[in-house]
Design an enzyme around this catalytic site. Structure first.
Site, mmCIF file in Angstrom:
data_model
loop_
_atom_site.group_PDB
_atom_site.id
_atom_site.type_symbol
_atom_site.label_atom_id
_atom_site.label_comp_id
_atom_site.label_asym_id
_atom_site.label_seq_id
_atom_site.Cartn_x
_atom_site.Cartn_y
_atom_site.Cartn_z
ATOM 1 N N HIS A 20 5.606 5.880 11.337
ATOM 2 C CA HIS A 20 6.902 5.191 11.235
ATOM 3 C C HIS A 20 8.088 6.159 11.244
ATOM 4 O O HIS A 20 9.211 5.733 11.497
ATOM 5 C CB HIS A 20 6.971 4.413 9.920
ATOM 6 C CG HIS A 20 6.366 3.047 9.950
ATOM 7 N ND1 HIS A 20 6.642 2.122 10.922
ATOM 8 C CD2 HIS A 20 5.523 2.432 9.071
ATOM 9 C CE1 HIS A 20 5.980 0.987 10.640
ATOM 10 N NE2 HIS A 20 5.290 1.159 9.532
ATOM 11 N N HIS B 97 -0.346 5.980 9.047
ATOM 12 C CA HIS B 97 0.505 4.826 9.356
ATOM 13 C C HIS B 97 1.962 5.110 8.965
ATOM 14 O O HIS B 97 2.889 4.889 9.751
ATOM 15 C CB HIS B 97 -0.033 3.600 8.605
ATOM 16 C CG HIS B 97 0.787 2.353 8.750
ATOM 17 N ND1 HIS B 97 0.384 1.274 9.486
ATOM 18 C CD2 HIS B 97 1.997 2.016 8.247
ATOM 19 C CE1 HIS B 97 1.295 0.319 9.437
ATOM 20 N NE2 HIS B 97 2.301 0.749 8.674
ATOM 21 N N GLU B 98 2.153 5.629 7.780
ATOM 22 C CA GLU B 98 3.524 5.857 7.303
ATOM 23 C C GLU B 98 4.203 6.966 8.099
ATOM 24 O O GLU B 98 5.383 6.871 8.435
ATOM 25 C CB GLU B 98 3.532 6.185 5.807
ATOM 26 C CG GLU B 98 2.877 5.140 4.915
ATOM 27 C CD GLU B 98 3.374 3.729 5.146
ATOM 28 O OE1 GLU B 98 4.539 3.562 5.548
ATOM 29 O OE2 GLU B 98 2.585 2.782 4.945
ATOM 30 N N GLY C 294 0.843 -1.182 0.000
ATOM 31 C CA GLY C 294 0.000 0.000 0.000
ATOM 32 C C GLY C 294 0.880 1.233 0.000
ATOM 33 O O GLY C 294 0.620 2.206 -0.690
ATOM 34 N N ALA C 295 1.937 1.168 0.799
ATOM 35 C CA ALA C 295 2.842 2.300 0.930
ATOM 36 C C ALA C 295 4.101 1.823 1.646
ATOM 37 O O ALA C 295 4.119 0.740 2.223
ATOM 38 C CB ALA C 295 2.184 3.423 1.727
ATOM 39 N N MET C 296 5.149 2.648 1.585
ATOM 40 C CA MET C 296 6.394 2.290 2.254
ATOM 41 C C MET C 296 6.989 3.525 2.904
ATOM 42 O O MET C 296 7.130 4.564 2.273
ATOM 43 C CB MET C 296 7.361 1.672 1.232
ATOM 44 C CG MET C 296 8.730 1.345 1.800
ATOM 45 S SD MET C 296 8.653 0.076 3.102
ATOM 46 C CE MET C 296 10.005 0.612 4.143
ATOM 47 N N GLU C 297 7.367 3.354 4.180
ATOM 48 C CA GLU C 297 7.749 4.489 5.018
ATOM 49 C C GLU C 297 9.191 4.958 4.857
ATOM 50 O O GLU C 297 9.810 5.386 5.825
ATOM 51 C CB GLU C 297 7.517 4.119 6.483
ATOM 52 C CG GLU C 297 8.482 3.051 7.065
ATOM 53 C CD GLU C 297 7.979 1.623 6.974
ATOM 54 O OE1 GLU C 297 7.114 1.363 6.134
ATOM 55 O OE2 GLU C 297 8.451 0.769 7.747
ATOM 56 N N ASN C 298 9.755 4.908 3.645
ATOM 57 C CA ASN C 298 11.131 5.388 3.447
ATOM 58 C C ASN C 298 11.285 6.734 4.129
ATOM 59 O O ASN C 298 10.447 7.622 3.980
ATOM 60 C CB ASN C 298 11.422 5.535 1.961
ATOM 61 C CG ASN C 298 10.927 4.345 1.172
ATOM 62 O OD1 ASN C 298 11.360 3.244 1.407
ATOM 63 N ND2 ASN C 298 9.965 4.580 0.297
ATOM 64 N N GLU D 254 5.273 -2.681 12.974
ATOM 65 C CA GLU D 254 4.045 -2.524 12.191
ATOM 66 C C GLU D 254 2.811 -2.398 13.079
ATOM 67 O O GLU D 254 1.895 -1.638 12.785
ATOM 68 C CB GLU D 254 3.870 -3.706 11.230
ATOM 69 C CG GLU D 254 4.926 -3.752 10.131
ATOM 70 C CD GLU D 254 5.005 -2.461 9.338
ATOM 71 O OE1 GLU D 254 4.060 -1.648 9.375
ATOM 72 O OE2 GLU D 254 6.041 -2.245 8.686
HETATM 73 ZN ZN LIG Z 1 4.154 -0.053 8.299
#
Ligand SMILES: [Zn+2]
Ligand SMILES: *[C@@H]1O[C@H](CO)[C@@H](O)[C@H](O)[C@H]1NC(C)=O
Ligand SMILES: *[C@@H]1O[C@H](CO)[C@@H](O)[C@H](O)[C@H]1NC(C)=O
Ligand SMILES: *[C@@H]1O[C@H](CO)[C@@H](O)[C@H](O)[C@H]1NC(C)=O
Ligand SMILES: *[C@@H]1O[C@H](CO)[C@@H](O)[C@H](O)[C@H]1NC(C)=O
Length: 963
Positions: free
Chosen positions: A385, A381-382, A345-349, A404
């Protein structure tokens, strides 16, 4: 990773079946999915075909271990990457070239350098894969030989002498890699502007793909500073974790390119790196605002204002977290980018968050309230993080659940702060708690926490990205926060972040800081230490069923299993007993909470007389289910049927969900569970209907191919008609939108359930909307919230003309969430050849993006007509799916779950077992667990149908008459 990171498959399926909950479905999809992505990325066995999850006996050579030795530690990297956005004319391949220099410190003297490198073609220098120099006068030993270990994904360098402890060295390499469309490492995404194909170079490093972009010490605890430079074509823009500096034009190898360098990153883990080269446009927060926020997307999407909602909400959410964590946002900027192809869905880079388009872009004409909720949730959510996960990082992947679970738990708080009118925090019960309980009540479940030594290989790491990690972890953290109270929880969190910033932790570190916060707070009265209480929830799988006997005033706990005959072969040092916080209500009044610390206990206030009833687990803040003596059940039913408002909304949902699950486990009768739905004629709230819809969804899955279907439909029709009439009335005959967010969901459900159960006027309504659209394709008259349901109903009622119209709109869609709604609706047709053709499209990436293939197949399997077609299709194509889509584009676990959900006969069980046997050579990779669960679930379904069919048929027949 974000949800997309977590989609709710259960919802999705029920949605197709009942044509209900469609919106919720999508949401769920994105999230759960997110997780699933990660899984997908590692489905290929890394050791040439044998099961990737078998732990080998301890190898003697250090390069045969999956973990790095502890002799070297990175300090900084200097990386230059040059992605080619056009295919090589000779080979047809897209590639990137790069140079990387890593400075590392020797911690223990060694004559070996072992560093991760996967699928990179390293240029040989003097016959070796890299060049070593010493810093500050350190004399580097000569390289004797170097080689690649593809199984463990290492570059190994043998030296002719020892590296000196405390000294620093630099390892330089020059390499080429493929910029494939595999959604992992440095990869490419494509989209069209008119007839022109545009290529985006982007990354997904989590969990173990940074090593596919450049040689690196690719473990989360090996943090370093990264200096990044990207070379890219004129007219494109380059982004990375650090702020981009002014680009310059240069000539490299005779080619004119732009060179963009970036500010050095803070010390961070490799899995959080990101690089993107694109022709995207952006919008940003105004000069002088507290945070520099930029939202990037395709130029057309930005021009249409699709990034506005994300931009509007990001600042407030960042501000909320800054306060909540009591720690300033650690970076100078926050970039968020929407990619046409993205696995999760997404990535918290850190500083450059990547999203699926549907998780970031909002179009105020075609996006629904569910789309909006999904965006707010994923962003939240991201951003969570950025502190928890990025600033302070787990030492190893076995603690992924904490990373997570935490982000998911606080994403509800963050989204609630951004959209206070949504009553969002309570929805965690629907979206995480009840969702994961169905998995966690199986004997094949597993504990949240895993030992470090049990997680070694990439496939083992990927397998951690499952619903236990994403949904059970937030459920137990929420319970912890509730019994500690939020200020205490937040205080512990803040000292934890402050103590470990830029470092790594194990979960016990968090318990320690929460304990310190608890100890300094008078009056909490915990029965044991936080570690003692929480170990029972994280080290043993499952959860308790708490049983109340209101005649005696006793309370008892047992490990709850959906199949009471299944055997638990996983021992637990706590003997499957928990320390359980009990909040409860007596006849509408909240009572003093207490703790259940033993298997059984007497708590006399639970004793009732007269018409008093007891309701345990107020607001479902505890992660457990509840059963009562029959007298109390009857009193609760009487209360529901006379004046249900006395019971809080969330507990009305609880009564339904607990009763249905207890019935599955044969603890109460199925008819008792069905009776909890009788009062729904009077119910207008979202949550009770949501749980009823999901639970009846199971009945539809089991019986929609049998004679039970008729009476079941008739009952549903009777129950939903008042809801349908209610919304017809308050929306002025469907011309306005209900004000409240949850009422908007209920409106959608009213239509979807009414249409699927044949309420008069419903199909005519949806079909007339769709016909109106077919007359004016450029102007869609269907209200955004209702589109998914209307598409589904209209295509179910229609034929090839409607289907082809919708398919054309799907292909032309420029708003990703609109495309998703159509993709879902297309699976609703009842025409077999159309479904068959749609299945074939799933393996044609020109028609259906690889990222969407799993969803599409699962949607088709959700349709009673599509189910056998999808099963045949997946069986026939397993080899191809596994080998060509294994790189990260298909969630095999999700796929297996989706296509086998309806299985409830011996014949289907045999087919499933034959499928497993026939493909044992190809394997199931990350779907291995899902395959086991499918067998277990099928067996349970067979038994359940045999035991319940007659009663269910009779009950629905008796209760479907309108009086
Ligand atoms: Zn996450
Ligand atoms: C780089 O070259 C391109 C194409 O000639 C030009 O459009 C652009 O303005 C130049 N950029 C800089 C920073 O000189
Ligand atoms: C939708 O967004 C566009 C562009 O930002 C704006 O002009 C329009 O008024 C908005 N429409 C609604 C219904 O909010
Ligand atoms: C939603 O929140 C509002 C205000 O906080 C409250 O008045 C209302 O009762 C809540 N609704 C539900 C369904 O919980
Ligand atoms: C609602 O709209 C439909 C279709 O336009 C119409 O047939 C029906 O009479 C309307 N109902 C009411 C109560 O206005």
């Amino acid at each position: 990773m974000g949800r997309g990171f977590f989609i709710n498959k259960t919802l999705a399926i029920a949605g197709v079946i009942l044509a209900a909950g469609a919106l919720a479905t999508i949401i769920a999809l994105s999230v759960v999915y997110s997780q699933a992505k990660a899984k997908n990325q590692e489905v290929q066995p890394t050791n040439g075909g044998t099961s990737p999850t078998t732990t080998p006996s301890t190898p003697t050579n250090p390069w045969d271990h999956y973990r790095l030795p502890d002799s070297l530690s990175p300090v900084s990297y200097n990386i230059t990457l040059w992605p080619r956005l056009e295919a090589n004319v000779a080979t047809g391949l897209y590639v990137f070239t790069g140079q990387s220099a890593v400075v590392f410190e020797c911690r223990k003297s060694t004559d070996l350098i072992i560093i991760h490198s996967n699928k990179l073609n390293l240029t040989l220098v003097n016959g070796h894969h890299a060049r070593l120099t010493g810093l500050d006068g350190a004399v580097p030993p000569a390289i004797i030989k170097s080689w690649l270990q593809p199984v463990t994904q290492f570059l190994v360098i043998q030296l002719d002498g020892e590296l000196q402890t405390g000294k620093q060295y630099e390892l330089y390499s020059d390499f080429t890699g493929e910029l494939a469309d595999d959604l992992g490492g440095f990869y490419r995404s494509e989209y069209f502007v008119g007839a022109t194909k545009k290529v985006v170079a982007t990354t997904q490093m989590q969990p173990v793909h940074a090593r596919k972009a450049f040689p690196c010490f690719d473990e989360p605890a090996l943090k370093a500073v990264f200096h990044v430079t990207l070379l890219h074509p004129h007219g494109t823009v380059a982004l990375a974790n650090g702020m981009n500096l002014a680009p310059v034009n240069v000539t490299v190898n005779g080619q004119d390119v732009t060179r963009t360098s970036f500010e050095a990153t803070p010390i961070m883990s490799t899995y959080l790196l990101a690089f993107v080269v694109s022709e995207f446009d952006f919008i940003r927060s105004p000069e002088g605002e507290k945070y520099l926020i930029r939202i990037w997307a395709r130029k057309q999407a930005i021009a249409e204002g699709q990034g506005n909602y994300a931009l509007e909400k990001t600042g407030p959410i960042l501000e909320f977290f800054e306060k909540y964590y009591d720690t300033v946002y650690p970076l100078p900027k926050s970039d968020q980018i929407a990619l046409p192809d993205f696995g999760a869905g997404a990535m918290e880079n850190w500083g450059l968050i990547t999203y699926r388009e549907t998780a970031l872009l909002f179009n105020n004409e075609s996006s629904s309230n569910a789309d909006k909720e999904w965006i707010a949730t994923v962003i939240s959510h991201e951003l969570a993080h950025m502190w928890f996960g990025n600033l302070v990082t787990m030492r190893w992947w076995n603690d992924l659940w904490l990373n997570e679970g935490f982000a998911t738990y606080v994403s509800y708080l963050g989204a609630n702060s951004a959209e206070p009118s949504w009553n969002y925090t309570d929805l965690i019960v629907m979206k995480e708690v009840y969702k994961v309980m169905s998995v966690d009540a199986l004997a094949s479940s597993h504990p949240l926490s895993t030992r470090e030594q049990d997680i070694m290989q990439p496939a083992q790491i990927s397998e951690l990205f499952d619903s236990i990690t994403y949904s059970k972890a937030p459920a137990v953290l929420r319970m912890l926060s509730e019994f500690l109270t939020e200020p205490v929880f937040a205080k512990g969190l803040s000292t934890y972040l402050d103590t470990f910033k830029y470092g790594n932790t194990v979960y016990q570190d968090l318990w320690k800081h929460l304990q310190m916060a608890a100890d300094s707070t008078p009056g909490l009265n915990l029965p044991a230490s936080i570690e003692d209480i929480m170990n029972r929830w994280i080290l043993q799988m499952g959860f308790p069923l708490v049983s109340i006997d209101t005649a005696k005033g006793t309370i008892t706990q047992n490990h709850f299993l959906l199949d009471p005959n299944s055997t638990v072969d996983r021992p637990s040092e706590f003997r499957y007993e928990w320390i359980v916080p009990i909040k409860w209500i007596k006849s509408g009044t909240e009572q003093t909470p207490f703790w259940l610390q033993t298997k059984t206990d007497t708590h006399l206030p639970l004793k009732t007389s007269g018409s008093d009833w007891v309701l345990v687990n107020t607001k479902v803040s505890g992660y457990f289910r509840v059963n009562y003596d029959l007298v109390n059940w009857e009193r609760l039913l009487t209360q529901l049927n006379t004046s249900h408002e006395v019971i809080p909304v969330i507990n009305r949902a609880q009564i339904i969900d607990d009763a249905f699950n207890l019935a599955r486990a044969k603890t109460v009768s199925t008819t008792l569970a069905l009776r909890t739905t009788l009062y729904l004629q009077e119910e207008r709230e979202y949550m009770p209907w949501e749980t009823a819809d999901r639970n009846l969804g199971y009945f539809f899955l089991m019986f929609d191919r049998s004679e039970v279907f008729g009476p079941m439909q008739a009952y549903l029709k009777k129950q939903v008609t008042p809801l349908f009439n209610h919304f017809e009335m308050i929306t002025g005959n469907w011309t306005t939108i209900p004000e409240n967010h949850l009422d908007q969901y209920s409106q959608v459900r009213a239509i979807s359930l009414a249409c699927s159960s044949g309420v008069p006027g419903c199909d005519a309504l949806t079909t007339s909307w769709f016909q109106a659209w077919m007359k004016t394709p450029e102007k869609n008259p269907i209200p955004a919230n209702l589109r998914q349901t209307v598409y589904c109903r209209a295509l179910a009622a229609g034929g090839v003309v409607e289907w082809d119209f919708a398919w054309t709109r799907y292909q032309e869609a420029t708003v990703a969430s609109e495309a998703d709604k159509l993709m879902y609706g297309l699976a609703c047709t009842k025409v077999p050849w159309l479904l068959k053709r749609y299945l074939n499209y799933c393996l044609d990436p020109e028609r259906i993006r690889k990222q969407d293939a799993t969803f599409t197949m699962v949607y088709i399997a959700g349709n009673v007509v599509g189910q056998p077609l999808a099963w045949d299709f997946v069986r026939a194509n397993w080899n191809h799916l596994f080998n060509d889509y294994g790189g990260g584009s298909i969630s095999f676990g999700r796929l297996i779950e989706g296509i086998t959900r309806r299985f409830s006969s011996e014949f289907e069980l045999n087919e499933l077992q034959k499928f497993i046997k026939d493909n044992s050579d190809v394997g199931f990779g990350s779907a291995s667990q899902a395959v086991d669960q499918a067998v277990e679930r099928t067996k349970a379904n067979i038994k359940w149908v045999a035991e319940n069919k007659d009663d269910v048929f009779k009950w629905f027949s008796d209760n479907s008459q309108t009086i």
